[in-house]
Design a protein around this motif. Structure first.
Motif, PDB file in Angstrom:
ATOM      1  N   ALA A 115     -32.324 124.963 -23.655  1.00  0.00           N
ATOM      2  CA  ALA A 115     -32.293 125.940 -24.758  1.00  0.00           C
ATOM      3  C   ALA A 115     -33.716 126.199 -25.256  1.00  0.00           C
ATOM      4  O   ALA A 115     -34.105 127.357 -25.465  1.00  0.00           O
ATOM      5  N   LYS A 116     -34.486 125.154 -25.411  1.00  0.00           N
ATOM      6  CA  LYS A 116     -35.870 125.335 -25.868  1.00  0.00           C
ATOM      7  C   LYS A 116     -36.671 126.122 -24.833  1.00  0.00           C
ATOM      8  O   LYS A 116     -37.452 127.001 -25.196  1.00  0.00           O
ATOM      9  N   ALA A 143     -26.364 121.664 -35.432  1.00  0.00           N
ATOM     10  CA  ALA A 143     -27.622 120.904 -35.399  1.00  0.00           C
ATOM     11  C   ALA A 143     -28.438 121.216 -34.149  1.00  0.00           C
ATOM     12  O   ALA A 143     -29.669 121.313 -34.215  1.00  0.00           O
TER      13      ALA A 143
HETATM   14  C1  COA Z   1     -27.245 124.996 -29.042  1.00  0.00           C
HETATM   15  C2  COA Z   1     -27.416 124.818 -27.543  1.00  0.00           C
HETATM   16  C3  COA Z   1     -27.872 126.148 -26.956  1.00  0.00           C
HETATM   17  C4  COA Z   1     -28.473 123.732 -27.267  1.00  0.00           C
HETATM   18  O1  COA Z   1     -28.703 123.694 -25.878  1.00  0.00           O
HETATM   19  P1  COA Z   1     -29.419 122.468 -25.164  1.00  0.00           P
HETATM   20  O2  COA Z   1     -29.945 122.950 -23.841  1.00  0.00           O
HETATM   21  O3  COA Z   1     -28.530 121.296 -25.151  1.00  0.00           O
HETATM   22  O4  COA Z   1     -30.659 122.188 -26.140  1.00  0.00           O
HETATM   23  P2  COA Z   1     -31.994 121.428 -25.759  1.00  0.00           P
HETATM   24  O5  COA Z   1     -31.708 120.362 -24.758  1.00  0.00           O
HETATM   25  O6  COA Z   1     -33.070 122.417 -25.453  1.00  0.00           O
HETATM   26  O7  COA Z   1     -32.337 120.705 -27.146  1.00  0.00           O
HETATM   27  C5  COA Z   1     -32.799 121.455 -28.238  1.00  0.00           C
HETATM   28  C6  COA Z   1     -32.829 120.570 -29.482  1.00  0.00           C
HETATM   29  O8  COA Z   1     -31.486 120.317 -29.924  1.00  0.00           O
HETATM   30  C7  COA Z   1     -31.240 118.936 -29.957  1.00  0.00           C
HETATM   31  N1  COA Z   1     -29.854 118.778 -29.565  1.00  0.00           N
HETATM   32  C8  COA Z   1     -29.278 119.116 -28.390  1.00  0.00           C
HETATM   33  N2  COA Z   1     -27.969 118.833 -28.438  1.00  0.00           N
HETATM   34  C9  COA Z   1     -27.728 118.310 -29.655  1.00  0.00           C
HETATM   35  C10 COA Z   1     -26.557 117.841 -30.296  1.00  0.00           C
HETATM   36  N3  COA Z   1     -25.366 117.857 -29.682  1.00  0.00           N
HETATM   37  N4  COA Z   1     -26.670 117.377 -31.566  1.00  0.00           N
HETATM   38  C11 COA Z   1     -27.856 117.362 -32.196  1.00  0.00           C
HETATM   39  N5  COA Z   1     -29.013 117.827 -31.645  1.00  0.00           N
HETATM   40  C12 COA Z   1     -28.931 118.270 -30.384  1.00  0.00           C
HETATM   41  C13 COA Z   1     -32.229 118.347 -28.988  1.00  0.00           C
HETATM   42  O9  COA Z   1     -32.512 116.986 -29.266  1.00  0.00           O
HETATM   43  C14 COA Z   1     -33.433 119.219 -29.232  1.00  0.00           C
HETATM   44  O10 COA Z   1     -34.045 118.867 -30.462  1.00  0.00           O
HETATM   45  P3  COA Z   1     -35.485 118.138 -30.534  1.00  0.00           P
HETATM   46  O11 COA Z   1     -36.429 119.061 -29.806  1.00  0.00           O
HETATM   47  O12 COA Z   1     -35.745 118.055 -31.987  1.00  0.00           O
HETATM   48  O13 COA Z   1     -35.278 116.833 -29.836  1.00  0.00           O
HETATM   49  C15 COA Z   1     -26.081 124.379 -26.874  1.00  0.00           C
HETATM   50  O14 COA Z   1     -25.585 123.248 -27.542  1.00  0.00           O
HETATM   51  C16 COA Z   1     -25.012 125.470 -26.888  1.00  0.00           C
HETATM   52  O15 COA Z   1     -24.994 126.332 -26.002  1.00  0.00           O
HETATM   53  N6  COA Z   1     -24.124 125.460 -27.884  1.00  0.00           N
HETATM   54  C17 COA Z   1     -23.058 126.479 -27.974  1.00  0.00           C
HETATM   55  C18 COA Z   1     -23.606 127.848 -28.239  1.00  0.00           C
HETATM   56  C19 COA Z   1     -24.486 127.871 -29.471  1.00  0.00           C
HETATM   57  O16 COA Z   1     -24.221 127.206 -30.461  1.00  0.00           O
HETATM   58  N7  COA Z   1     -25.543 128.698 -29.394  1.00  0.00           N
HETATM   59  C20 COA Z   1     -26.492 128.859 -30.484  1.00  0.00           C
HETATM   60  C21 COA Z   1     -26.074 129.987 -31.325  1.00  0.00           C
HETATM   61  S1  COA Z   1     -27.414 130.449 -32.393  1.00  0.00           S
END
Ligand code: COA
Length: 176
Positions: A115-116, A143
């Motif tokens: 995501a980042k 979060a």
């Molecule tokens: C939100 C989402 C995109 C994150 O994707 P991801 O690839 O797992 O994220 P990353 O690995 O790049 O991590 C990004 C940050 O979130 C944190 N993170 C990831 N999953 C987490 C969780 N379940 N709970 C808390 N923090 C979490 C990571 O530690 C990181 O933070 P840091 O840099 O401070 O350590 C994913 O959970 C998702 O698709 N969710 C459903 C759709 C959604 O909510 N989209 C956003 C709408 S605005």
């Protein structure tokens, strides 16, 4: 939780050869409340969908309330790991709730920094399109989304109530 960055992730437009992996990605979000693809479900006419996305990119044949936008896949090798939408303008609704950028990472590819990586890539693109700053919003309970936005330079402006869902939304700006 992993904090790795992934040089190998690329953000690119959807192509006709993506259909099987794209359909698989959509299915991974079934029942999650997050729409991986707007206006397309597996089984629909994929070629027509690609033409619609191309129109949206070029800002033609837009539906009421739509703005020019890019629908981009986060791809690692041959694998679709997520998607990101970049809207190039804001309507009143987008300024309040939707923002310029929305993203999702497929459940099986989460917590690997994708995501980042997608968001960082999209900021370069937004700059190339001349945007001085971008707005992102997320549920105050999300979060992972909050942390992604903060890690990419998000500044919290305020919180608003999403009248459609009843959710509290945080509004963040990222200067480009
Ligand atoms: C939100 C989402 C995109 C994150 O994707 P991801 O690839 O797992 O994220 P990353 O690995 O790049 O991590 C990004 C940050 O979130 C944190 N993170 C990831 N999953 C987490 C969780 N379940 N709970 C808390 N923090 C979490 C990571 O530690 C990181 O933070 P840091 O840099 O401070 O350590 C994913 O959970 C998702 O698709 N969710 C459903 C759709 C959604 O909510 N989209 C956003 C709408 S605005």
């Amino acid at each position: 939780m992993s904090n790795r960055s992934h040089e190998k992730l690329t953000l690119r437009c959807l192509e006709s050869s993506d259909q099987p992996t794209f359909d698989d990605a959509i299915r991974q979000f079934t029942g999650s409340g997050f729409s991986f693809a707007f206006g397309y479900t597996p089984g629909d006419d994929f070629a027509k969908y690609l033409r619609t996305l191309d129109d949206q990119r070029r800002g033609i044949n837009l539906l009421p309330g739509q703005v020019p936008s890019l629908f981009l896949l986060g791809v690692v090798g041959d694998t679709v790991v997520g998607r990101l939408s970049l809207r190039l303008e804001l309507t009143e609704a987008l300024r309040n709730i939707g923002g310029h950028i929305g993203f999702g990472v497929c459940p099986k590819h989460r917590e690997k920094g994708y995501a980042k990586a997608m968001l960082r890539e999209s900021l370069h693109l937004a700059r190339q399109f001349g945007l001085p700053r971008v707005l992102l919003t997320c549920d105050s309970t999300n979060a992972a989304s909050q942390r992604t936005i903060l890690a990419c330079g998000g500044r919290l402006e305020n919180m608003v109530l999403d009248a459609t869902t009843g959710a509290e939304k945080e509004r963040y700006w990222i200067d480009l």
